[in-house]
Design a protein around this motif. Sequence first.
Motif, short mmCIF file in Angstrom:
data_model
loop_
_atom_site.label_atom_id
_atom_site.label_comp_id
_atom_site.label_asym_id
_atom_site.label_seq_id
_atom_site.Cartn_x
_atom_site.Cartn_y
_atom_site.Cartn_z
N GLU A 269 48.66 44.76 49.17
CA GLU A 269 48.61 44.45 47.74
C GLU A 269 47.34 43.66 47.43
N LYS A 270 46.34 44.34 46.88
CA LYS A 270 45.04 43.72 46.66
C LYS A 270 45.09 42.60 45.62
N LEU A 271 45.88 42.79 44.58
CA LEU A 271 45.93 41.75 43.54
C LEU A 271 46.41 40.42 44.10
N GLU A 272 47.33 40.47 45.06
CA GLU A 272 47.82 39.23 45.66
C GLU A 272 46.69 38.54 46.42
N ILE A 273 45.85 39.32 47.07
CA ILE A 273 44.70 38.73 47.78
C ILE A 273 43.73 38.12 46.78
N TYR A 274 43.41 38.87 45.74
CA TYR A 274 42.46 38.35 44.74
C TYR A 274 43.02 37.12 44.03
N ARG A 275 44.33 37.08 43.84
CA ARG A 275 44.94 35.89 43.24
C ARG A 275 44.70 34.67 44.11
N GLY A 276 44.90 34.82 45.43
CA GLY A 276 44.67 33.71 46.34
C GLY A 276 43.22 33.27 46.38
N LEU A 277 42.31 34.20 46.08
CA LEU A 277 40.88 33.89 46.10
C LEU A 277 40.36 33.40 44.75
N GLY A 278 41.18 33.54 43.72
CA GLY A 278 40.79 33.04 42.40
C GLY A 278 39.74 33.87 41.70
N VAL A 279 39.71 35.18 41.94
CA VAL A 279 38.74 36.05 41.27
C VAL A 279 39.19 36.27 39.82
N PRO A 280 38.34 35.96 38.84
CA PRO A 280 38.78 36.00 37.43
C PRO A 280 39.23 37.37 36.93
N GLU A 281 38.53 38.44 37.32
CA GLU A 281 38.89 39.77 36.84
C GLU A 281 38.86 40.78 37.98
N VAL A 282 39.86 41.66 37.99
CA VAL A 282 39.89 42.78 38.93
C VAL A 282 40.04 44.05 38.11
N TRP A 283 39.12 45.00 38.36
CA TRP A 283 39.17 46.28 37.66
C TRP A 283 39.57 47.37 38.65
N PHE A 284 40.56 48.17 38.27
CA PHE A 284 41.00 49.30 39.09
C PHE A 284 40.67 50.60 38.38
N TRP A 285 40.00 51.51 39.10
CA TRP A 285 39.88 52.89 38.61
C TRP A 285 40.99 53.69 39.29
N GLN A 286 41.92 54.21 38.49
CA GLN A 286 43.07 54.89 39.05
C GLN A 286 43.57 55.96 38.10
N LYS A 287 43.79 57.16 38.62
CA LYS A 287 44.34 58.27 37.85
C LYS A 287 43.55 58.54 36.57
N GLY A 288 42.23 58.49 36.70
CA GLY A 288 41.37 58.85 35.59
C GLY A 288 41.18 57.80 34.53
N ALA B 289 44.12 29.85 51.79
CA ALA B 289 45.04 30.80 51.19
C ALA B 289 45.46 31.90 52.16
N ARG B 290 44.85 31.95 53.34
CA ARG B 290 45.13 32.94 54.37
C ARG B 290 45.00 34.37 53.82
N CYS B 291 43.84 34.63 53.21
CA CYS B 291 43.61 35.97 52.70
C CYS B 291 42.11 36.27 52.65
N GLY B 292 41.79 37.54 52.69
CA GLY B 292 40.41 37.97 52.62
C GLY B 292 40.35 39.42 52.22
N VAL B 293 39.24 39.83 51.60
CA VAL B 293 39.14 41.20 51.11
C VAL B 293 37.68 41.59 50.97
#
Length: 204
Positions: free
Chosen positions: A131-150, A95-99
């Motif tokens: 764009e982290k979500l695009e990386i996680y999409r390529g890696l197939g991670v089921p859930e991504v949680w973002f803490w942002q703006k409280g 997928a040419r991605c890593g994080v």
Amino acid sequence: MIPALNPATPSMHWIDQRVRLHAISWQGYESLLALRGEQGGTRVAYLDGELELMSPSLNHELLKKMLVRLVEAYAEEGGIELNGYGSWTIKSAEARCGVEADECYTVGARTTLPERPDIAIEIVWTSGGIEKLEIYRGLGVPEVWFWQKGGLRFFLLQGADYVPSTRSRLWPDLDPVLIARCMGEASQTQAVRTLRAVLRNPES
């Protein structure tokens, strides 16, 4: 409430420091990871030739640690089997991605090492970056949680894309409003105390 450091203040301690490189081959990415070794501190993200080095700020790490402690306390209170892998380097040559997430977990008892986490957590403190979500999409991670703006935001992988959600699919009873309330406490320890108290006595 823990004092928020101002991300607009020009201090290396308060802003996430980023370096962006272009047209980097997969071999170049792998070589950089090997050169860095196991030294912590700098997070490396890669997406199809774009490479980012990010040194998290003091406030970034403060918020990450508080959220991580809350997540782990929630799992303990709920009898949820959870394994944390820190900023594990997850990558795919195909997928040419890593994080490297701020924190990542697998849910459920494990007898073998995982290929990817079930949950990746990211603290968004200052804007910009790959764009982290695009990386996680390529890696197939089921859930991504973002803490942002409280607030805590959930993105769930459905098919080939992420969809935003008000709740986690894996932990549907986890209340993001309660987490936000706890994140506003004056210390990480008090945040965990508040979470445990509410979970043990929901009417409080």
